[in-house]
Scaffold this motif. Sequence first.
Motif, PDB file in Angstrom:
ATOM      1  N   GLN A  46     -17.694  77.173  63.361  1.00  0.00           N
ATOM      2  CA  GLN A  46     -16.676  77.292  64.394  1.00  0.00           C
ATOM      3  C   GLN A  46     -15.299  77.220  63.753  1.00  0.00           C
ATOM      4  N   LYS A  47     -14.415  78.134  64.155  1.00  0.00           N
ATOM      5  CA  LYS A  47     -13.066  78.175  63.615  1.00  0.00           C
ATOM      6  C   LYS A  47     -12.188  77.163  64.359  1.00  0.00           C
ATOM      7  N   GLN A 105      -4.941  72.314  64.010  1.00  0.00           N
ATOM      8  CA  GLN A 105      -5.952  71.419  63.444  1.00  0.00           C
ATOM      9  C   GLN A 105      -6.307  71.825  62.015  1.00  0.00           C
ATOM     10  N   SER A 106      -6.353  73.119  61.772  1.00  0.00           N
ATOM     11  CA  SER A 106      -6.637  73.600  60.407  1.00  0.00           C
ATOM     12  C   SER A 106      -5.552  73.142  59.448  1.00  0.00           C
ATOM     13  N   MET A 107      -4.305  73.261  59.873  1.00  0.00           N
ATOM     14  CA  MET A 107      -3.203  72.840  59.010  1.00  0.00           C
ATOM     15  C   MET A 107      -3.235  71.332  58.768  1.00  0.00           C
ATOM     16  N   SER A 108      -3.562  70.559  59.798  1.00  0.00           N
ATOM     17  CA  SER A 108      -3.667  69.100  59.631  1.00  0.00           C
ATOM     18  C   SER A 108      -4.769  68.754  58.637  1.00  0.00           C
ATOM     19  N   VAL A 149      -7.564  77.885  54.469  1.00  0.00           N
ATOM     20  CA  VAL A 149      -6.445  78.780  54.146  1.00  0.00           C
ATOM     21  C   VAL A 149      -6.754  80.192  54.626  1.00  0.00           C
ATOM     22  N   ASN A 150      -7.956  80.661  54.361  1.00  0.00           N
ATOM     23  CA  ASN A 150      -8.337  82.006  54.803  1.00  0.00           C
ATOM     24  C   ASN A 150      -8.333  82.107  56.323  1.00  0.00           C
ATOM     25  N   SER A 151      -8.808  81.063  57.000  1.00  0.00           N
ATOM     26  CA  SER A 151      -8.813  81.041  58.454  1.00  0.00           C
ATOM     27  C   SER A 151      -7.392  81.064  59.005  1.00  0.00           C
ATOM     28  N   CYS A 152      -6.515  80.247  58.437  1.00  0.00           N
ATOM     29  CA  CYS A 152      -5.120  80.206  58.888  1.00  0.00           C
ATOM     30  C   CYS A 152      -4.428  81.547  58.642  1.00  0.00           C
ATOM     31  N   ASN A 163      -3.278  87.724  62.990  1.00  0.00           N
ATOM     32  CA  ASN A 163      -3.589  88.056  64.375  1.00  0.00           C
ATOM     33  C   ASN A 163      -2.380  87.791  65.275  1.00  0.00           C
ATOM     34  N   PHE A 164      -1.727  86.633  65.088  1.00  0.00           N
ATOM     35  CA  PHE A 164      -0.538  86.311  65.870  1.00  0.00           C
ATOM     36  C   PHE A 164       0.556  87.349  65.622  1.00  0.00           C
ATOM     37  N   GLU A 165       0.754  87.696  64.360  1.00  0.00           N
ATOM     38  CA  GLU A 165       1.773  88.671  63.991  1.00  0.00           C
ATOM     39  C   GLU A 165       1.496  90.024  64.649  1.00  0.00           C
TER      40      GLU A 165
END
Length: 79
Positions: A3-4, A9-12, A42-45, A51-53
């Motif tokens: 799960q992504k 949360q990924s950055m934390s 890192v790859n997920s972020c 995607n946001f961009e």
Amino acid sequence: MEQKLPFKQSMSRLEEIIAALEKNEIELEDAIALFEEGLQLVNSCDSQLKNFENRVFSDGRRQADTPQAAAGSAACLWL
């Protein structure tokens, strides 16, 4: 399937991993596992940021295609 995590949360979690690795107090095997987890995060972020961009630029292009947006853009050139 893994799960992504949400971006924040990924950055934390990445910050936690970095702090643990910088202390240099963990066993090599654990450090490697943390490093690999960090790479996945890192790859997920990166994927989420792209995607946001794409969403932002896609929305911007759609708005720029409207006559009101075109008129607003022309007005900005004169400012």
